[in-house]
Enzyme design. Structure first.
Site, PDB file in Angstrom:
ATOM      1  N   TYR A  58      32.558 -32.389 -28.943  1.00 39.93           N
ATOM      2  CA  TYR A  58      33.362 -32.742 -27.754  1.00 39.93           C
ATOM      3  C   TYR A  58      32.648 -33.730 -26.822  1.00 39.93           C
ATOM      4  O   TYR A  58      31.469 -33.984 -26.953  1.00 39.93           O
ATOM      5  CB  TYR A  58      33.929 -31.530 -27.030  1.00 39.93           C
ATOM      6  CG  TYR A  58      33.056 -30.438 -26.466  1.00 39.93           C
ATOM      7  CD1 TYR A  58      31.703 -30.565 -26.221  1.00 39.93           C
ATOM      8  CD2 TYR A  58      33.670 -29.215 -26.141  1.00 39.93           C
ATOM      9  CE1 TYR A  58      30.970 -29.528 -25.675  1.00 39.93           C
ATOM     10  CE2 TYR A  58      32.945 -28.165 -25.586  1.00 39.93           C
ATOM     11  CZ  TYR A  58      31.589 -28.328 -25.353  1.00 39.93           C
ATOM     12  OH  TYR A  58      30.880 -27.312 -24.816  1.00 39.93           O
ATOM     13  N   GLU A  59      33.453 -34.290 -25.931  1.00 37.78           N
ATOM     14  CA  GLU A  59      33.032 -35.374 -25.014  1.00 37.78           C
ATOM     15  C   GLU A  59      32.391 -36.541 -25.784  1.00 37.78           C
ATOM     16  O   GLU A  59      31.425 -37.164 -25.325  1.00 37.78           O
ATOM     17  CB  GLU A  59      32.150 -34.820 -23.887  1.00 37.78           C
ATOM     18  CG  GLU A  59      32.916 -33.767 -23.094  1.00 37.78           C
ATOM     19  CD  GLU A  59      32.508 -33.556 -21.677  1.00 37.78           C
ATOM     20  OE1 GLU A  59      31.859 -34.433 -21.105  1.00 37.78           O
ATOM     21  OE2 GLU A  59      32.862 -32.508 -21.131  1.00 37.78           O
ATOM     22  N   GLY A  60      32.959 -36.803 -26.957  1.00 45.04           N
ATOM     23  CA  GLY A  60      32.484 -37.873 -27.835  1.00 45.04           C
ATOM     24  C   GLY A  60      31.602 -37.303 -28.928  1.00 45.04           C
ATOM     25  O   GLY A  60      30.542 -36.746 -28.643  1.00 45.04           O
TER      26      GLY A  60
END
Ligand code: CAA
Length: 379
Positions: A362-364
């Site tokens: 997550y978050e890239g």
């Protein structure tokens, strides 16, 4: 590079450590098993000021620096990454985004309640077909003069069921591609806004992750963040800071798994001695300790960059890329050191291993962090 902590930072770190041990640890296995949101624990974290750590006190925040926030994330994540992701999303993605790009009215209406933890927030970028490829937004926000009409679906939204306020990224003008995207503040309970089913996850099972469905949802124009078309830049700028929070989460998971493995290795005996006396185990501990310290330096550097007003897009990406790798590798080795007990829930390391995986996603994803880093090297 001086990472020595101030007296205030040391006190904050200790407060988070005590809270994690006394309040998060007792119920963490049960919450993981039942996929139960840590409602009371979030309330207590709000009372400690952990939900609006970097927000100006005039909006109800604690007015602290990014390094203090990172220290808290690290300590909470050693014990309970489900709770720390709630803290991370509320602080870095929702509060930070609103404080830096919201209007005064938006801050007064929403930021104060978010920073004090009266409500929590969610950040809604990902879609069934737009995860890493975030510019391919299918959710639409059609301009109707004094309001937008929102239609579409968002996926894997942290705090999806429990949030009171959602920052939703959507396409207004398809022709303009990413420059035609807007970020809108949507309140829970707005007609046409439905919360989809809760995801049954591998890790961070205490955090509630949902899909969200928008059917002709009317959003007043005063709820747009920034100028028309600023939504994608808003998402990218906000995520750059969010990645520092997730890097700190990964660091905490790694440190938590290492501390458990170190303790266990000094207690468990095999072949007539504590297993820490066997080089096979001692060398694993040496590798874990070294890579955790390297990850810590990257995470603190990114936090310092943000606090100093330097660019942190790349230092944050490097911190997240490396710390999440260390979290995964360390947690796997911690399970190995625990042997059969590592496979049993009571010893915590199997949960830390499951929780570690999401920090690479997550978050890239790690691959996205490599895009950010390689583009900066090659440009
Ligand atoms: N700050 C400001 N602007 C930025 C930026 C940044 N860090 N990164 C990119 N931009 C701007 C660019 O300047 C460009 O704008 P202009 O054309 O006006 O100059 C625009 O954004 C598009 O940039 P790119 O051409 O680089 O776009 P791209 O399609 O190649 O994608 C990407 C770039 C880095 C891969 C991006 O799509 C990305 O970060 N993807 C991953 C998305 C992500 O992290 N999702 C996580 C979901 S949220 C979550 O997980 C929260 C949770 O619940 C825990």
């Amino acid at each position: 590079m001086d990472f020595s902590l101030t007296e205030e930072q040391k006190l904050i770190q200790q407060a988070a450590r005590d809270f994690a041990q006394n309040e998060l640890l007792p119920g963490v296995i049960d919450r993981d098993e039942k996929q139960e949101f840590p409602k009371q624990e979030v309330q207590k974290m709000a009372e400690l000021g952990f939900l609006g750590m970097m927000v100006d006190p005039k909006y109800g925040g604690s007015g602290l620096d990014t390094l203090s926030y990172v220290l808290v994330m690290e300590e909470l994540s050693k014990v309970d990454a489900s709770s720390s992701v709630i803290v991370s999303v509320n602080n870095s993605l929702v509060c930070w985004g609103l404080e830096n790009f919201g209007t005064e009215e938006q801050k007064e209406k929403y930021l104060t309640r978010l920073a004090t933890g009266e409500i929590i927030g969610a950040f809604c970028l990902s879609e069934p077909e737009a995860g890493s490829d975030a510019t391919s937004q299918k959710t639409t926000a059609i301009d109707k003069g004094d309001h937008y009409v929102l239609n579409g679906t968002k996926n894997w939204i942290t705090n999806g069921g429990t949030a009171g306020v959602y920052l939703v990224i959507a396409q207004t003008d398809k022709e303009k591609k990413h420059r035609g995207i807007n970020a809108l503040i949507v309140e829970k309970g707005t007609p046409g806004f439905e919360i989809g089913p809760k995801e049954n996850k591998l890790g961070i099972r205490g955090s509630d992750t949902h899909s969200l469905i928008f059917n002709d949802v009317k959003v007043p124009k005063e709820n747009r963040i920034g100028d028309d078309g600023f939504g994608f830049k808003f998402a990218m700028k906000t995520l750059s800071g969010g990645r520092i929070g997730i890097a700190a989460q990964a660091l905490g998971i790694a440190a938590g798994a290492y501390e458990l493995a170190l303790k266990y290795s000094k207690e468990r005996k095999a072949f007539g001695t504590e297993i820490s006396n066997h080089q096979a185990i001692a060398f694993k501990l040496a590798d874990m300790h070294t890579s955790i310290q390297a990850a810590r330096l990257l995470v603190y550097q990114a936090a310092k960059d943000k606090d100093n007003g330097s660019n942190y897009d790349v230092s944050g990406a490097m911190a997240k890329l490396y710390a999440s790798k260390v979290a995964m590798e360390t947690a796997i080795e911690a399970v190995q050191i625990h042997g059969g007990n590592g496979f049993v829930k009571d010893y915590h390391v199997e949960r830390l291993m499951r929780d570690a995986k999401i920090t690479q996603i997550y978050e890239g994803t790690s691959e996205i962090q490599k895009i950010v880093i390689s583009r900066s090297i090659l440009k």
